[in-house]
Motif scaffolding. Structure first.
Motif, short mmCIF file in Angstrom:
data_model
loop_
_atom_site.label_atom_id
_atom_site.label_comp_id
_atom_site.label_asym_id
_atom_site.label_seq_id
_atom_site.Cartn_x
_atom_site.Cartn_y
_atom_site.Cartn_z
N SER A 186 2.48 1.67 -3.50
CA SER A 186 1.14 2.10 -4.42
C SER A 186 0.84 3.38 -4.21
CB SER A 186 0.05 1.03 -4.26
OG SER A 186 -0.88 1.49 -5.14
N GLY A 187 0.88 3.75 -2.88
CA GLY A 187 0.38 5.15 -2.60
C GLY A 187 1.42 6.21 -2.98
N GLN A 226 0.81 -1.10 0.12
CA GLN A 226 -0.05 0.06 0.01
C GLN A 226 0.85 1.33 -0.04
OE1 GLN A 226 -2.20 -0.53 3.49
NE2 GLN A 226 -4.10 -1.82 2.45
N LEU A 261 3.13 5.92 -5.81
CA LEU A 261 2.95 6.00 -7.19
C LEU A 261 1.94 6.82 -7.60
CD1 LEU A 261 3.91 2.47 -8.01
CD2 LEU A 261 5.22 4.49 -8.47
N ASN A 262 0.90 6.93 -6.81
CA ASN A 262 -0.48 7.26 -7.21
C ASN A 262 -0.40 8.78 -6.64
OD1 ASN A 262 -1.25 5.46 -8.59
ND2 ASN A 262 -1.96 4.18 -6.62
N ARG A 263 0.51 9.50 -6.05
CA ARG A 263 0.47 10.98 -5.51
C ARG A 263 0.65 11.80 -6.59
NH1 ARG A 263 4.58 10.86 -0.05
NH2 ARG A 263 3.07 9.77 1.27
#
Length: 321
Positions: A316-317, A313, A319-321
């Motif tokens: 992934s977090g 998580q 990468l998605n910021r």
């Protein structure tokens, strides 16, 4: 699942290595770590004879069909240890993964590792040592930063600098550690280039860890401020939990005490009184600064599943910021 070159080479589910801990990393605890998807490592130096050691290997193979390793300790010892004797047992029992720690392994041992087809992991504290064992044929190198519990070496380099420095210096896969107690730490080390993490202190606070409940509770109540360095005066600097015995050892060293005086505090007999009888101030226990990040005492499988879920998580977090 987060798969890396280390998980693939070792055949394990999670990129988590259970650090070998003296008097703690016996067969049952090691099996729990391997069964949970990590790599458990049996501490050979616990065992006084080849027969006793062989029985521990037999016990371990009865408890798990997952990969495990055995540590051969290369540090100076109060009792003479011929690691060739332990290696005889490993070869006889078909053990496939060996870890060495401390000084560089003698060439004779290295040749025997390779002749037996073993995967060889070496644990060290800096670039120079990692490069040396790479040339000697090691398959994986482990480095732990200054935050770690137990032996800290002489270089005093933190995890954030040490791990990427070694990753850049060698072509071997690197296992990193030092201060890792949660999924954020795992994500951070993987981001630094490590292919797996080694846990020690975090595993003390698990249900299967064979230390007394009094000691677990005392460590559970500790913060990141509750560790200290001792044994530097005898060339064996260790980070330990800051209790009465550790403070006494530090006081002896400050007053230029002898080796024997220091040893009288850190002796294994007193450590075992802590582990077995719950006498929390009679001896010392290796403990990293990551102790302050531990807020529960789960079983090992639940711990590993949670750590890896949180690490994924976290990555992934980012990468998605």
């Amino acid at each position: 699942m987060l798969q890396t070159s280390v998980t693939q080479l070792l055949g394990i589910k999670h990129p988590i290595i259970g650090g070998a801990m003296m008097s703690i990393s016996k067969a049952d605890f090691v099996a729990a770590i391997s069964n949970a998807g990590g790599l458990g490592i049996l501490a050979s130096a616990i065992y006084q004879t080849k027969d006793e050691f062989a029985r521990a290997i037999d016990r371990l193979t009865q408890l798990t069909d997952k990969p495990f390793a055995v540590n051969l300790n290369l540090f100076p010892s109060m009792r003479p240890i011929d690691n060739n004797d332990y290696l005889d047992v490993l070869i006889e029992k078909g053990v496939k993964i060996v870890e060495t720690s401390g000084h560089s392994a003698p060439e004779e041992l290295c040749r025997r590792f390779k002749d037996a087809g073993m995967i060889w992991i070496h644990k060290c504290v800096g670039i120079r040592y990692a490069r040396k064992v790479e040339k000697m044929g090691a398959d994986i190198v482990t480095v732990v930063g200054y935050e770690n519990g137990g032996a800290t070496g002489k270089l005093d380099i933190g995890t954030l600098v040490l791990v990427p420095s070694v990753v850049d210096a060698v072509k071997l896969p690197v296992i990193g550690g030092g201060g890792v107690s949660d999924g954020r730490g795992i994500a951070a080390l993987l981001s630094l280039g490590a292919e797996a993490v080694i846990l020690g202190t975090r595993l003390l606070l698990t249900k299967e860890c064979p230390i007394h409940e009094n000691l677990k509770q005392a460590l559970f109540d500790a913060s990141e401020l509750d560790t200290m360095l001792i044994m530097r005066s005898i060339g064996a600097t260790h980070r330990v939990w800051n209790n009465a015995a550790a403070q006494k050892c530090f006081e002896i060293e400050q007053n230029s005490g002898s080796f024997d005086e220091v040893l009288s505090i850190v002796t294994g007999d007193k450590v075992r009184l802590m582990f077995n009888d719950g006498k929390t101030d009679v001896g010392v226990i290796s403990c990293g600064q990551g102790i302050g990040l531990i807020h529960d005492i789960p079983n090992v499988k639940d711990l590993f599943d949670t750590l890896m879920k949180n690490a994924e998580q976290q990555l992934s977090g980012l990468l998605n910021r």
